[in-house]
Design a protein around this motif. Structure first.
Motif, PDB file in Angstrom:
ATOM      1  N   UNK A 105       0.834  -1.060   0.082  1.00 34.25           N
ATOM      2  CA  UNK A 105      -0.375  -0.261   0.091  1.00 34.25           C
ATOM      3  C   UNK A 105       0.824   1.379  -0.136  1.00 34.25           C
ATOM      4  N   UNK A 106       0.052   1.927  -0.013  1.00 34.21           N
ATOM      5  CA  UNK A 106       0.842   3.650  -0.611  1.00 34.21           C
ATOM      6  C   UNK A 106       1.243   4.240   0.378  1.00 34.21           C
ATOM      7  N   UNK A 107       1.267   3.991   1.542  1.00 34.49           N
ATOM      8  CA  UNK A 107       1.998   4.288   3.453  1.00 34.49           C
ATOM      9  C   UNK A 107       3.556   3.692   3.533  1.00 34.49           C
ATOM     10  N   UNK A 108       3.382   1.714   3.810  1.00 35.57           N
ATOM     11  CA  UNK A 108       3.849   1.722   3.744  1.00 35.57           C
ATOM     12  C   UNK A 108       4.984   1.010   2.670  1.00 35.57           C
ATOM     13  N   UNK A 109       4.778   1.577   0.773  1.00 38.11           N
ATOM     14  CA  UNK A 109       5.757   1.346   0.210  1.00 38.11           C
ATOM     15  C   UNK A 109       6.565   2.749   0.243  1.00 38.11           C
ATOM     16  N   UNK A 110       5.636   4.417   0.453  1.00 44.18           N
ATOM     17  CA  UNK A 110       6.829   5.110   0.669  1.00 44.18           C
ATOM     18  C   UNK A 110       7.998   5.001   2.167  1.00 44.18           C
ATOM     19  N   UNK A 179      15.066  -0.622  -9.938  1.00 38.09           N
ATOM     20  CA  UNK A 179      14.729  -0.598 -11.719  1.00 38.09           C
ATOM     21  C   UNK A 179      13.663  -1.902 -11.801  1.00 38.09           C
ATOM     22  N   UNK A 180      13.356  -2.448 -10.847  1.00 36.42           N
ATOM     23  CA  UNK A 180      12.408  -3.772 -10.437  1.00 36.42           C
ATOM     24  C   UNK A 180      11.045  -3.755 -10.312  1.00 36.42           C
ATOM     25  N   UNK A 181      11.183  -2.470  -9.058  1.00 32.83           N
ATOM     26  CA  UNK A 181      10.254  -1.883  -8.426  1.00 32.83           C
ATOM     27  C   UNK A 181       9.494  -0.678 -10.110  1.00 32.83           C
ATOM     28  N   UNK A 182       9.673  -0.214 -10.830  1.00 36.94           N
ATOM     29  CA  UNK A 182       9.894   0.903 -11.763  1.00 36.94           C
ATOM     30  C   UNK A 182       8.389  -0.261 -12.266  1.00 36.94           C
ATOM     31  N   UNK A 183       9.497  -1.111 -12.654  1.00 36.49           N
ATOM     32  CA  UNK A 183       8.461  -2.213 -13.910  1.00 36.49           C
ATOM     33  C   UNK A 183       7.429  -2.813 -13.023  1.00 36.49           C
ATOM     34  N   UNK A 184       7.428  -3.364 -12.114  1.00 29.85           N
ATOM     35  CA  UNK A 184       6.455  -3.963 -10.942  1.00 29.85           C
ATOM     36  C   UNK A 184       5.299  -3.118 -11.313  1.00 29.85           C
ATOM     37  N   UNK A 185       6.222  -1.611 -11.094  1.00 23.22           N
ATOM     38  CA  UNK A 185       4.519  -0.779 -10.134  1.00 23.22           C
ATOM     39  C   UNK A 185       3.559  -0.622 -11.677  1.00 23.22           C
TER      40      UNK A 185
END
Length: 295
Positions: A105-110, A179-185
């Motif tokens: 979720x946005x909270x834990x992701x940030x 890099x992986x986060x950008x694709x997975x997001x």
């Protein structure tokens, strides 16, 4: 009816001049600070050493022949092995981290993104010196292992190959994660849900849907990890001492101690050629047709 006056359009010549004035500084910067030093380094690699600091303008291939001597060739082999091992470990750590961070979720992701960014606010040298406190005899790691009864005496972990690998993984993991986060997001998770509704197991849905769609981020992370690991000589200096010598250490030694600038230039040219070849393979693999063939 009154005449409608239209604003005259700029001529093609005027537009060309405007575009040229906008890109000219970029071309000049690239020519002076990128292409110029590369050409100078290439020319210097074919020259001969003269005196302590001098360079004789005598064309020779001796600098490149020296690279194939066992002592220097082994350095390239060891650097490549370390880069491959570090990249492999970074993939094992960074890919799952970036993939599951995108699903939070946005909270834990940030919060996780902030924890990854905070170390970059300090110098990488200072962060690596912190690992000396961890790895040194009777340090943090030794104290933990002794208190748990896993070891009976202090371990000699500092200035070893595992310490250098740990430093490499620590320094390069964020590049893989982001890099992986950008694709997975950007991944459409409804496709994963559709695969699950059609009877695919979680592993099958990941392998057939999620993994192929996040592979561009994985390849970008590999490039951002493998290429720097070939030249991060300061990691080997700080955590490996003189026991682990990389190509970057060899180039630094030829520049600062031996003052053999032509040989250092030849080493740099070969290292640049290796990384350029890796970039070429990366571009070939990331083409749509080749990438689909891999999965």
């Amino acid at each position: 009816m009154g005449k409608v006056f239209k604003k005259p359009a700029l001529s093609r010549q005027r537009l060309t001049r405007v575009e040229l004035s906008a890109v000219l500084p970029l071309y000049l910067f690239t020519l002076v600070f990128v292409l110029g030093p590369l050409i100078y380094m290439l020319m210097l690699s074919f020259m001969s050493r003269s005196g302590a600091w001098g360079v004789a303008s005598v064309v020779t291939l001796r600098n490149y022949r020296r690279i194939f001597e066992p002592v220097y060739l082994e350095t390239f082999v060891q650097s490549t092995k370390l880069a491959l091992l570090s990249t492999f470990l970074v993939i094992l750590i960074g890919y799952p981290f970036g993939y599951f961070m995108a699903r939070l979720g946005g909270k834990w992701r940030n919060r996780l993104m902030l924890l990854l960014i905070i170390p970059f606010w300090t110098s990488s040298l200072m962060r690596l010196y912190g690992w000396i406190i961890v790895f040194r005899a009777n340090g943090v790691l030794d104290s933990v292992l002794l208190s748990l009864g896993l070891t009976g005496e202090p371990l000699k972990l500092l200035y070893t190959y595992p310490a250098v690998v740990t430093g490499m993984v620590y320094a390069l993991s964020p590049f893989m994660i982001y890099s992986v986060y950008t694709s997975a997001e950007k991944l459409d998770w409804s496709l994963v849900e559709a695969a699950r509704n059609l009877g695919a197991s979680p592993i099958q849905a990941f392998y057939t849907v999620s993994f192929p769609l996040t592979m561009p981020g994985l390849f970008s992370g590999i490039v951002l990890t493998f290429i720097p690991s070939m030249g991060l000589y300061f990691v080997a200096d700080i955590l490996g001492g003189n026991k682990v010598v990389l190509v970057g250490n060899l180039i630094q030694e030829q520049l600062m101690k031996a003052h053999d600038w032509p040989f250092a230039a030849a080493l740099s040219v070969v290292l640049m050629a290796m990384t350029s070849l890796f970039l070429y393979l990366y571009r070939r693999l990331t083409r749509s047709g080749d990438l689909e063939g891999l999965v």
